[in-house]
Design a protein around this motif. Structure first.
Motif, mmCIF file in Angstrom:
data_model
loop_
_atom_site.group_PDB
_atom_site.id
_atom_site.type_symbol
_atom_site.label_atom_id
_atom_site.label_comp_id
_atom_site.label_asym_id
_atom_site.label_seq_id
_atom_site.Cartn_x
_atom_site.Cartn_y
_atom_site.Cartn_z
ATOM 1 N N ARG A 280 17.541 -2.180 -6.068
ATOM 2 C CA ARG A 280 16.216 -1.575 -6.247
ATOM 3 C C ARG A 280 15.792 -1.910 -7.662
ATOM 4 O O ARG A 280 16.465 -1.549 -8.625
ATOM 5 C CB ARG A 280 16.304 -0.068 -6.045
ATOM 6 N N ASP B 134 0.825 -1.223 0.000
ATOM 7 C CA ASP B 134 0.000 0.000 0.000
ATOM 8 C C ASP B 134 0.852 1.263 0.000
ATOM 9 O O ASP B 134 0.588 2.204 0.750
ATOM 10 C CB ASP B 134 -0.941 0.007 1.226
ATOM 11 N N PHE B 135 1.851 1.263 -0.832
ATOM 12 C CA PHE B 135 2.783 2.388 -0.804
ATOM 13 C C PHE B 135 2.181 3.648 -1.434
ATOM 14 O O PHE B 135 2.526 4.761 -1.059
ATOM 15 C CB PHE B 135 4.087 2.001 -1.512
ATOM 16 N N LYS B 136 1.270 3.447 -2.350
ATOM 17 C CA LYS B 136 0.623 4.611 -2.975
ATOM 18 C C LYS B 136 -0.124 5.389 -1.882
ATOM 19 O O LYS B 136 -0.024 6.608 -1.782
ATOM 20 C CB LYS B 136 -0.335 4.142 -4.074
ATOM 21 N N ASP C 35 9.967 8.681 0.233
ATOM 22 C CA ASP C 35 11.381 8.424 -0.063
ATOM 23 C C ASP C 35 12.106 7.918 1.188
ATOM 24 O O ASP C 35 12.885 6.968 1.136
ATOM 25 C CB ASP C 35 12.068 9.708 -0.549
HETATM 26 N N1 GTP Z 1 8.048 8.450 -2.619
HETATM 27 C C1 GTP Z 1 8.290 7.674 -3.671
HETATM 28 N N2 GTP Z 1 7.288 6.989 -4.238
HETATM 29 C C2 GTP Z 1 7.537 6.182 -5.275
HETATM 30 C C3 GTP Z 1 8.831 6.044 -5.797
HETATM 31 N N3 GTP Z 1 8.777 5.166 -6.822
HETATM 32 C C4 GTP Z 1 7.480 4.785 -6.945
HETATM 33 N N4 GTP Z 1 6.718 5.390 -6.000
HETATM 34 C C5 GTP Z 1 5.279 5.258 -5.776
HETATM 35 O O1 GTP Z 1 4.969 3.947 -5.344
HETATM 36 C C6 GTP Z 1 3.583 3.746 -5.590
HETATM 37 C C7 GTP Z 1 3.357 2.327 -6.044
HETATM 38 O O2 GTP Z 1 1.987 2.092 -6.010
HETATM 39 P P1 GTP Z 1 1.296 0.797 -6.551
HETATM 40 O O3 GTP Z 1 2.138 0.175 -7.619
HETATM 41 O O4 GTP Z 1 -0.112 1.144 -6.897
HETATM 42 O O5 GTP Z 1 1.342 -0.198 -5.371
HETATM 43 P P2 GTP Z 1 0.943 -0.052 -3.842
HETATM 44 O O6 GTP Z 1 0.177 1.175 -3.543
HETATM 45 O O7 GTP Z 1 2.198 -0.227 -3.053
HETATM 46 O O8 GTP Z 1 0.002 -1.263 -3.631
HETATM 47 P P3 GTP Z 1 0.384 -2.770 -3.459
HETATM 48 O O9 GTP Z 1 1.715 -2.964 -4.103
HETATM 49 O O10 GTP Z 1 -0.676 -3.527 -4.156
HETATM 50 O O11 GTP Z 1 0.440 -3.032 -1.993
HETATM 51 C C8 GTP Z 1 3.165 4.775 -6.643
HETATM 52 O O12 GTP Z 1 2.301 5.703 -6.033
HETATM 53 C C9 GTP Z 1 4.464 5.455 -7.027
HETATM 54 O O13 GTP Z 1 4.287 6.835 -7.266
HETATM 55 C C10 GTP Z 1 9.887 6.802 -5.194
HETATM 56 O O14 GTP Z 1 11.051 6.752 -5.576
HETATM 57 N N5 GTP Z 1 9.573 7.575 -4.141
#
Ligand code: GTP
Length: 498
Positions: A265, A228-230, A242
């Motif tokens: 990464r 749930d990083f989004k 970050d």
């Molecule tokens: N802060 C930050 N965010 C990043 C970076 N690279 C990718 N992201 C974010 O990571 C998020 C990935 O979201 P999703 O692929 O939808 O996955 P998720 O929300 O983690 O959901 P699940 O993987 O299903 O648990 C996106 O919102 C990207 O913008 C980065 O270098 N820094």
């Protein structure tokens, strides 16, 4: 010599032939010599060779003048000194011979005549001439010494300068080498997390896989994705996101303990851990440890199930008969990760190993042996629900391992990990239901103790191969999940929402 000879010819009144010989030797002949030297390829050598001809002609001339003593002495002294100064000692005997040859030829042709006397003016002139000549030669020697010393000093200074320049060149070269190394390192590192980047991974993974294959060793690939990083980004901002990635990357780097392990990464919030030579059991243990370490960071994440940042892990292992190429291995890890996400996140999933295993796994899914989380199982208490969901994931892993007939040690390690998680969960649950005022809290805690004790007993028997795979299966799927989590736990649900 020219003046002295002229004085002598005049005093003796030798006639026109002697004057002509004087003019020939002292006025014309030097120009011929100069012309010869100037045209020669090696003019210095030609001039030095000319000295020998000079000696020959001088011997001839002295014989022609009937060997005047002082004049001959002065001529011989000047010629030999000149030779010694310019060509060194060895030239002296040669020039003496040349003079004798010249004199001999004259005497042979014209007969021997000897009149050694010279008048006093010529004698004095010769004495002064000899002194002057010796002084000039001495001074030339002195000047040359001086020049030599200066040249030596200059050479020494230049040598020192060269030495210094050489030293600074060596330092510069070392700096350039260090910079090149730094550049190479930077080109292969991710700028945010300092882990290896995808480009580096692409170039090394093939090599590592080939090397493990050659040596008949397994290679484990762990694919990690932040859950749930989004939502985390949306809630806390990109910068905090970050920082979260940096913290996860540090934990990941700490897991790559052996020199051959490689943490990278893979892109966005996805990471890879390449473990050459590590088999599935060890890799599963490491992946589980990694999952817990990230959980233990307790980075607050209000919209995640457990309230903090967690990771899901897909694990694939290259062995003699499975996932033989990089693309296949990555695909398998990715699929396992997908299952970890869909199994409720915050868990480790092992990719199916062989076609047979894949068929078994498929049959597991078809026969609904895998436990599927349903929103109806939720108590409404976020922490408890997250823990229940994670336990579902762990149990599914073990059920799959039992069905796939994974080695006993591997399954036992998974069960050990599960018991640790269950014990922690029971502890938390007991606190929560006590605080919520559930009257059956003490009885519920007693059930927990019974379950833990029974699990310990089963594991010890399973480890000694004193138990078939059915009993742990029955305990996990029925006693722990179906009867306790989905049955007895529901008793306190109303108290939590009250
Ligand atoms: N802060 C930050 N965010 C990043 C970076 N690279 C990718 N992201 C974010 O990571 C998020 C990935 O979201 P999703 O692929 O939808 O996955 P998720 O929300 O983690 O959901 P699940 O993987 O299903 O648990 C996106 O919102 C990207 O913008 C980065 O270098 N820094």
């Amino acid at each position: 010599m020219f003046v002295a000879s002229g004085m002598h010819i005049f005093a003796k009144n030798y006639g026109v032939a002697a004057w002509a010989l004087l003019a020939l030797l002292f006025l014309l002949y030097p120009h011929v010599q100069y012309w010869r030297a100037a045209r020669a390829a090696d003019s210095v050598k030609t001039e030095l060779d000319n000295l020998l001809i000079d000696s020959f002609l001088l011997g001839l001339f002295m014989a022609a003048l009937e060997f005047p003593l002082w004049l001959s002495f002065a001529a011989i002294m000047a010629t030999l000194t000149n030779n010694a100064a310019n060509k060194g000692w060895p030239s002296v005997p040669k020039n003496v011979l040349a003079m004798l040859a010249g004199a001999l030829i004259w005497v042979t042709v014209r007969g021997f005549k000897f009149s050694p006397d010279t008048g006093w003016p010529l004698t004095i002139f010769c004495m002064v001439g000899i002194c002057g000549y010796v002084l000039v030669i001495g001074n030339v020697g002195f000047q040359r010494n001086l020049q030599l010393r200066r040249v030596r000093e200059e050479l020494r200074t230049r040598e020192q300068e060269l030495l210094k320049a050489n030293q600074s060149l060596v330092v510069n070269l070392q700096e350039i080498e260090a910079l090149q190394q730094q550049l190479r390192e930077q080109a292969s590192r991710d700028s945010l997390t300092a882990l290896y980047n995808r480009r580096y991974l692409d170039t090394t993974l093939d090599r590592e896989l080939a090397s493990c294959k050659r040596e008949g060793k397994p290679l484990s690939l762990i694919m990690i994705d932040v859950d749930d990083f989004k939502k985390y980004n949306d809630l806390h901002g990109h910068q905090a996101g970050d920082q979260c990635l940096i913290a996860v990357a540090k934990t990941l780097q700490a897991s790559a303990k052996r020199a051959s392990d490689l943490a990278a990464r893979y892109g966005g919030e996805e990471f890879l851990l390449v473990l050459p030579g590590m088999d599935a059991t060890a890799a599963q243990g490491l992946a589980e440890e990694l999952r817990r370490s990230v959980e233990a960071l307790k980075i607050p994440h209000e919209q995640s199930r457990g309230g903090s940042v967690t990771i899901s892990i897909g694990l694939a292992v290259m062995t003699n008969d499975s996932h033989k190429d990089v693309a296949g291995l990555l695909r398998a890890a990715d699929e396992a990760l997908y299952h970890a996400k869909h199994g409720g996140r915050n868990q480790v999933r092992l990719a199916t190993q062989t076609r047979r295993a894949a068929r078994v796994a498929e049959s597991v899914a078809v026969n609904l042996v895998q436990l599927v989380w349903h929103p109806a199982y939720e108590s409404g208490q976020a922490e408890l629900d997250a823990q229940h969901r994670a336990l579902f994931g762990h149990v599914n892993n073990i059920l799959a391992a039992l069905l796939l007939e994974r080695p006993v040690d591997e399954v036992a390690a998974l069960i050990d990990t599960l018991i640790g998680d269950v014990a922690k969960h029971f502890e938390d649950e007991e606190k929560i239901i006590l605080a919520a005022g559930f009257p059956g809290a003490a009885a519920h805690a007693a059930m927990h103790r019974e379950l833990i004790a029974h699990a310990g007993y089963l594991v010890s028997r399973f480890k000694t191969r004193d138990l078939d795979r059915g009993e742990p299966f029955q305990f996990l799927a029925h006693d722990l999940v179906a009867r306790h989590i989905l049955g007895e736990d529901r008793e306190f649900f109303p108290h939590l929402s009250a």
